[in-house]
Design an enzyme around this catalytic site. Structure first.
Site, PDB file in Angstrom:
ATOM      1  N   CYS A  42       0.895  -1.022  -0.033  1.00  0.00           N
ATOM      2  CA  CYS A  42      -0.071   0.183  -0.110  1.00  0.00           C
ATOM      3  C   CYS A  42       0.854   1.244   0.045  1.00  0.00           C
ATOM      4  CB  CYS A  42      -0.981   0.116   1.137  1.00  0.00           C
ATOM      5  SG  CYS A  42      -0.277  -0.022   2.705  1.00  0.00           S
ATOM      6  N   VAL A  43       0.426   2.374   0.437  1.00  0.00           N
ATOM      7  CA  VAL A  43       1.254   3.736   0.257  1.00  0.00           C
ATOM      8  C   VAL A  43       2.680   3.445   1.063  1.00  0.00           C
ATOM      9  CG1 VAL A  43       1.450   6.108   0.633  1.00  0.00           C
ATOM     10  CG2 VAL A  43      -0.470   5.107  -0.439  1.00  0.00           C
TER      11      VAL A  43
END
Length: 102
Positions: A42-43
């Protein structure tokens, strides 16, 4: 006498995403490329499905810059911040290449 150890510890931390040494050390800290079933991100986190979570070397992951490590069953999340996508891409490539070398 303590100076050599300090210099070695500092040099260990200099390995960063984008160089071959970093991804090799990361794979080893995760129990080897063969221990990685799935790699995504994810980020800010590297998201992994691990075959043998007990093989993970949390101390080495922290030396490589992990800000946090969460392991639940076969799922692991390693917090690397905004470099997580780059790290996931490099680790995926390394994992595929490792399987073809055998």
């Amino acid at each position: 006498p303590g100076r050599v150890d300090e210099e070695e510890e500092i040099s260990e931390k200099n390995s960063e995403p984008g160089d071959a040494e970093f991804v090799e050390r990361l794979a080893k800290a995760l129990g080897g490329a063969e221990n990685l079933e799935e790699i995504s991100n994810c980020v800010t986190r590297l998201r992994l499905k691990i075959l043998s979570p007990e093989k993970i070397d949390e101390s080495e992951l922290k030396k490589l810059g992990a800000k946090g490590i969460i392991i639940k069953g076969s799922a692991a999340q390693i917090i690397f911040g905004l470099k997580s996508e780059q790290i996931a891409n490099e680790l995926n490539l390394f994992s595929v290449q490792s399987r073809f070398k055998k």
